[in-house]
Design a protein around this motif. Sequence first.
Motif, PDB file in Angstrom:
ATOM      1  N   ALA A 228       0.825  -1.216   0.000  1.00  0.00           N
ATOM      2  CA  ALA A 228       0.000   0.000   0.000  1.00  0.00           C
ATOM      3  C   ALA A 228       0.855   1.260   0.000  1.00  0.00           C
ATOM      4  O   ALA A 228       0.609   2.202  -0.769  1.00  0.00           O
ATOM      5  N   ALA A 229       1.877   1.297   0.853  1.00  0.00           N
ATOM      6  CA  ALA A 229       2.736   2.486   0.935  1.00  0.00           C
ATOM      7  C   ALA A 229       3.563   2.649  -0.329  1.00  0.00           C
ATOM      8  O   ALA A 229       3.842   3.776  -0.762  1.00  0.00           O
ATOM      9  N   GLY A 230       3.963   1.534  -0.932  1.00  0.00           N
ATOM     10  CA  GLY A 230       4.749   1.608  -2.154  1.00  0.00           C
ATOM     11  C   GLY A 230       4.009   2.293  -3.281  1.00  0.00           C
ATOM     12  O   GLY A 230       4.559   3.136  -3.999  1.00  0.00           O
ATOM     13  N   LYS A 231       2.736   1.959  -3.434  1.00  0.00           N
ATOM     14  CA  LYS A 231       1.928   2.599  -4.473  1.00  0.00           C
ATOM     15  C   LYS A 231       1.847   4.106  -4.223  1.00  0.00           C
ATOM     16  O   LYS A 231       1.956   4.915  -5.153  1.00  0.00           O
ATOM     17  N   ARG A 232       1.655   4.496  -2.962  1.00  0.00           N
ATOM     18  CA  ARG A 232       1.517   5.915  -2.643  1.00  0.00           C
ATOM     19  C   ARG A 232       2.833   6.655  -2.852  1.00  0.00           C
ATOM     20  O   ARG A 232       2.845   7.786  -3.338  1.00  0.00           O
ATOM     21  N   ALA A 233       3.952   6.026  -2.494  1.00  0.00           N
ATOM     22  CA  ALA A 233       5.255   6.690  -2.646  1.00  0.00           C
ATOM     23  C   ALA A 233       5.609   6.894  -4.112  1.00  0.00           C
ATOM     24  O   ALA A 233       6.233   7.898  -4.477  1.00  0.00           O
ATOM     25  N   ILE A 234       5.225   5.964  -4.958  1.00  0.00           N
ATOM     26  CA  ILE A 234       5.470   6.126  -6.395  1.00  0.00           C
ATOM     27  C   ILE A 234       4.611   7.261  -6.951  1.00  0.00           C
ATOM     28  O   ILE A 234       5.081   8.102  -7.738  1.00  0.00           O
ATOM     29  N   ASP A 235       3.359   7.325  -6.515  1.00  0.00           N
ATOM     30  CA  ASP A 235       2.448   8.366  -7.005  1.00  0.00           C
ATOM     31  C   ASP A 235       2.801   9.746  -6.457  1.00  0.00           C
ATOM     32  O   ASP A 235       2.665  10.753  -7.157  1.00  0.00           O
ATOM     33  N   ASN A 236       3.229   9.799  -5.206  1.00  0.00           N
ATOM     34  CA  ASN A 236       3.560  11.066  -4.558  1.00  0.00           C
ATOM     35  C   ASN A 236       4.838  10.881  -3.749  1.00  0.00           C
ATOM     36  O   ASN A 236       4.798  10.478  -2.577  1.00  0.00           O
ATOM     37  N   PRO A 237       6.000  11.173  -4.357  1.00  0.00           N
ATOM     38  CA  PRO A 237       7.277  10.913  -3.684  1.00  0.00           C
ATOM     39  C   PRO A 237       7.460  11.647  -2.364  1.00  0.00           C
ATOM     40  O   PRO A 237       8.309  11.263  -1.566  1.00  0.00           O
ATOM     41  N   ARG A 238       6.683  12.696  -2.107  1.00  0.00           N
ATOM     42  CA  ARG A 238       6.828  13.469  -0.875  1.00  0.00           C
ATOM     43  C   ARG A 238       5.767  13.113   0.173  1.00  0.00           C
ATOM     44  O   ARG A 238       5.546  13.863   1.123  1.00  0.00           O
ATOM     45  N   ASP A 239       5.136  11.961  -0.003  1.00  0.00           N
ATOM     46  CA  ASP A 239       4.169  11.468   0.980  1.00  0.00           C
ATOM     47  C   ASP A 239       4.955  10.945   2.186  1.00  0.00           C
ATOM     48  O   ASP A 239       5.519   9.844   2.154  1.00  0.00           O
ATOM     49  N   TYR A 240       4.991  11.744   3.242  1.00  0.00           N
ATOM     50  CA  TYR A 240       5.835  11.409   4.398  1.00  0.00           C
ATOM     51  C   TYR A 240       5.442  10.071   5.017  1.00  0.00           C
ATOM     52  O   TYR A 240       6.314   9.248   5.332  1.00  0.00           O
ATOM     53  N   GLU A 241       4.161   9.840   5.225  1.00  0.00           N
ATOM     54  CA  GLU A 241       3.734   8.614   5.890  1.00  0.00           C
ATOM     55  C   GLU A 241       4.072   7.386   5.055  1.00  0.00           C
ATOM     56  O   GLU A 241       4.470   6.342   5.595  1.00  0.00           O
ATOM     57  N   ALA A 242       3.933   7.487   3.732  1.00  0.00           N
ATOM     58  CA  ALA A 242       4.299   6.358   2.871  1.00  0.00           C
ATOM     59  C   ALA A 242       5.799   6.096   2.941  1.00  0.00           C
ATOM     60  O   ALA A 242       6.240   4.943   3.075  1.00  0.00           O
ATOM     61  N   ARG A 243       6.592   7.164   2.854  1.00  0.00           N
ATOM     62  CA  ARG A 243       8.043   7.002   2.940  1.00  0.00           C
ATOM     63  C   ARG A 243       8.457   6.471   4.310  1.00  0.00           C
ATOM     64  O   ARG A 243       9.390   5.673   4.434  1.00  0.00           O
ATOM     65  N   ALA A 244       7.774   6.925   5.370  1.00  0.00           N
ATOM     66  CA  ALA A 244       8.084   6.459   6.716  1.00  0.00           C
ATOM     67  C   ALA A 244       7.790   4.966   6.855  1.00  0.00           C
ATOM     68  O   ALA A 244       8.571   4.206   7.450  1.00  0.00           O
ATOM     69  N   THR A 245       6.659   4.537   6.300  1.00  0.00           N
ATOM     70  CA  THR A 245       6.317   3.118   6.349  1.00  0.00           C
ATOM     71  C   THR A 245       7.370   2.282   5.647  1.00  0.00           C
ATOM     72  O   THR A 245       7.813   1.240   6.161  1.00  0.00           O
ATOM     73  N   LEU A 246       7.780   2.714   4.455  1.00  0.00           N
ATOM     74  CA  LEU A 246       8.799   1.971   3.715  1.00  0.00           C
ATOM     75  C   LEU A 246      10.114   1.922   4.475  1.00  0.00           C
ATOM     76  O   LEU A 246      10.774   0.872   4.537  1.00  0.00           O
TER      77      LEU A 246
END
Length: 393
Positions: A228-246
């Motif tokens: 889930a976080a991977g999809k969000r990080a690809i779509d929005n590289p500055r998504d802090y929560e997605a990057r934090a999860t990864l």
Amino acid sequence: MENFEFYTPTKIYFGRDTHKKVGEIIAGYGFHKILLHYGGGSIHRSGLYNAIVTSLREHDIAWVELGGVSPNPKLSLAKQGMELCRAENVEFILAAGGGSVLDSAKCIADGAANPDVETWEFFEKKREPQGALPVGAILTLAASGSEMSASCVITNEEGWFKRGFNSPYHRPLFSILNPELTFTVSPFQTGCGIVDIMMHTMERYFTLSENVDLTDHLAEGLLKSVIAAGKRAIDNPRDYEARATLMWAGSLSHNDLTGAGRQVFMGVHQMEHELSGMYDFVAHGAGLSVLFPAWAKFQYPYATQRFCQFAVRVWNLEMDYEHPEETAKAGIAATEAFFASLGMPVRLRELGIGAEKLEEMAEKCTFFGKRILPDYKPLGKAEIMEIYRLALG
């Protein structure tokens, strides 16, 4: 559940601006002179280098530096680092970068503290280090998990052998994990990192051990979160929560948590080491995204129920009780499709690699006939060759 040891001595500093504390953290350990180790120019362009040296100066930490670490880090550069550490009486190594920089730093730490041993013998499992310089990390890429792991992987250009070994000395004293430092990571490298994180858990999930329900659920939860976080990080590289999860998932995926109570053999990693060792342009995550589907297609008939559980619990697929092999194959297909959706290759030919060196890679992977990789169906040269062929496309 198998007997196991779980050792995680690394202190984690997680969150925004944590990298600015690095001088204070190092001073707290009593170190006065360090090696600052990094890759190319990205830490200069991002401003991270200036932030690090500012913090070092503020806390009277002297440093020497060595840059130039490449993907698939090289033994030759690590040897330069060993000589520099000895000549400059370095007490500590600070790795600023991703997994390649951390692996290079760990190799330097081993060699600098064991000057009478040829460092490559550690990777050949002929010797064990009797100590190492302490290492710390400022992570800039969520991928390898090296910031909490005991592993170290290096490429020897003499013969292009890529080998790794584990040692308790490899676990960093501390690691600084600021997800904001990954905002500028390219989509391709982000995808490589997502694959590597997933594979570190998936290769602990698909093992010869009996199911360990608690560990299974930890692994499955991590994988679902990364998807889930991977999809969000690809779509929005500055998504802090997605990057934090990864970033946090990368650490947990390779600190042995998701393999506790199981045998772990990491066969896909072993085969990938030969691929990116032979073809230095292949990023580790890209090699894994090619080889996992091929390995899974080869192995699922020997562990169909395990692959079905993966399909149902991780990918939310319906179980076909009359034809469980169809569920197993659907889970493999879903994984392959997800890797492709990240922009990752799923066939060797996408990397420009044909059949020319498959036999040489298979021979190297068996250590020229000296080992068979444990697996649902054990992997000798013939089996490894078949998986490489399946990966061709």
